[in-house]
Design an enzyme around this catalytic site. Structure first.
Site, PDB file in Angstrom:
ATOM      1  CD  GLU A  22      -2.969  -1.331   0.118  1.00  0.00           C
ATOM      2  OE1 GLU A  22      -3.156  -0.058  -0.677  1.00  0.00           O
ATOM      3  OE2 GLU A  22      -3.377  -2.321  -0.492  1.00  0.00           O
ATOM      4  CG  ASP A 223      28.831 -51.007 -13.178  1.00  0.00           C
ATOM      5  OD1 ASP A 223      29.062 -49.751 -12.845  1.00  0.00           O
ATOM      6  OD2 ASP A 223      29.187 -51.837 -12.238  1.00  0.00           O
TER       7      ASP A 223
END
Length: 423
Positions: A22, A223
């Site tokens: 405000e 892997d």
């Protein structure tokens, strides 16, 4: 005690954010020579006020918002002869638009400033964490698993448990990707969590006690090759958002976080500029989505008042936000406290941008419409049409205000009887 302090501090942060919003309107209006009659924080009965120049400053009893009363904000406003030279409606369109956007800009700047401060002082969360449900179920670390909800919330939320944990005991190690559990594909970490919930719930239903384990077949990619393992799943007790507990499954692993792999990105004052920009954009995207989804979230809030589960992403009022602030302070989560306040400021900015009266964006949209209308009038050889006729907008204003009132009241009630719980 810490919870109460957090509630008060966050409520104060909300009030300050609104006050600065405000104040942005007021400062812009005064800089253009407009008359600001009143600047108040809160609604309802006045509990304190003072007058300086032509402006009355004050506080009202209900700290759920605020307002800046500018003389002649619309053509419908009454004014005195003394105020006539200072009416907002008679100012150039660009000045009126700046005034309407000033509060929104203040909230955005305040949100960015908070994020920058957190970035320099502590660092910012790796935003990839928010989308962990969508990342591959790759083991970042194996952990022990707290058996009960009390164990899980102990030690400032870090949890208390001993042992290597089910994942480690199953042979899982860092870098393994879990691709299937009990015959179901687990393409993402979210899939894995859902499957573990199902396995744990089924085990509990069959009589397996909390802290015991069940074994299910799983496929792990390691892997570049797939291998089968017997995955141990521990039946654990966890707290739900409504405060009740449920039994579920856990394996004791931390998913590998994409990118840097760190929970927190650290910055110096220079690199914090880019980090703040990235994190602010992340918040803006989330705020926009939350605003678009807001209507669809209303009915779940209603159901939560009558015993339904309150979701973590449920809309909250100033009451709920303050309660969340209290929880964060109670658990010493000051960084999240600050970032929640930054999020609030971005939401206030976005909410006020909605192009419907009585929102700031609605008034701004009217100003833009006036300019577009006058451009067409000029092409037709006509004079400007003057201020918009707000009497035609009053029905829209009343409907939107009523919707906001009902929505707000509903969320406040839900925040009292069935609040969102962070911990």
């Amino acid at each position: 005690m810490a919870y109460a302090v957090g509630v008060i501090l966050f409520a104060a942060g909300i009030c300050l954010s609104i006050a600065l919003h405000e104040a942005g309107h007021m400062a812009a209006a005064k800089s253009f020579g407009m008359r600001v009659r009143r600047y108040f924080i809160g609604f309802g009965p006045t509990i304190w006020s003072t007058k300086k120049g032509h402006t009355e400053y004050g506080l009202k009893a209900v700290p759920a918002g605020g307002f800046c009363d500018i003389a002649g904000m619309t053509a419908l406003d009454d004014y005195t002869e003394d105020e006539k030279p200072y009416l907002m409606v008679d100012r150039p369109a660009w000045q009126r638009l700046v005034v309407m956007l000033a509060g929104i800009i203040v909230n955005i700047v305040l949100g960015i400033a908070i994020i920058f401060g957190v970035a320099v002082a502590h660092g910012l969360p790796n935003t990839a964490i928010s989308t962990l449900s969508d990342v591959p179920a790759v083991v970042g670390k194996t952990l022990c698993t707290p058996a009960t909800a009390a164990d899980a919330s102990a030690n400032d939320g870090e949890g208390e448990c001993t042992g290597a944990g089910p994942a480690a005991d199953s042979g899982l190690r860092e870098g393994d990707r879990i691709t299937a559990v009990d015959g179901s594909a687990t393409d993402t970490f979210g899939d894995l969590q859902e499957k573990l919930d199902a396995v744990g719930s089924a085990a509990a239903a069959s009589g397996t006690v909390t802290g015991s384990r069940t074994t299910v077949p799983a496929t792990v990619e390691r892997d570049g090759a797939d291998r089968g393992i017997d995955l141990q799943v521990e039946v654990v007790e966890r707290e739900k958002t409504d405060g009740s507990t449920t039994q579920t499954g856990a394996v004791g692993m931390q998913v590998r976080i994409p990118g840097s792999g760190e929970l927190t990105n650290h910055y110096n004052p220079v690199t914090a500029v880019g980090g703040t920009a990235d994190y602010s954009w992340y918040v803006v995207r989330g705020t926009a989505k939350a605003l678009v989804d807001l209507p669809s979230r209303y009915w779940p809030v209603v159901e939560s008042i009558f015993g339904g589960e309150r979701s973590m992403d449920s809309p909250v009022s100033v009451v709920g936000a303050s309660r969340a602030g209290g929880e964060l302070v109670k658990h010493e989560q000051w960084v999240q406290f600050a970032l929640l306040l930054a999020n609030l400021n971005f939401f206030l900015a976005a909410f006020n941008l909605v192009p419907l009266p009585p929102m700031d964006g609605g008034h701004g949209a009217v100003i833009v419409w006036e300019k577009i209308r006058d451009w067409f009038r000029k092409r037709r050889g006509l004079a400007p049409g003057g201020p918009a006729d707000y009497t035609k907008l009053l029905p829209v204003t009343y409907v939107v205000a009523a919707i906001l009132l009902v929505f707000g009241a509903t969320v406040i009630i839900a925040d009292v009887v069935n609040p969102v719980r962070l911990f």
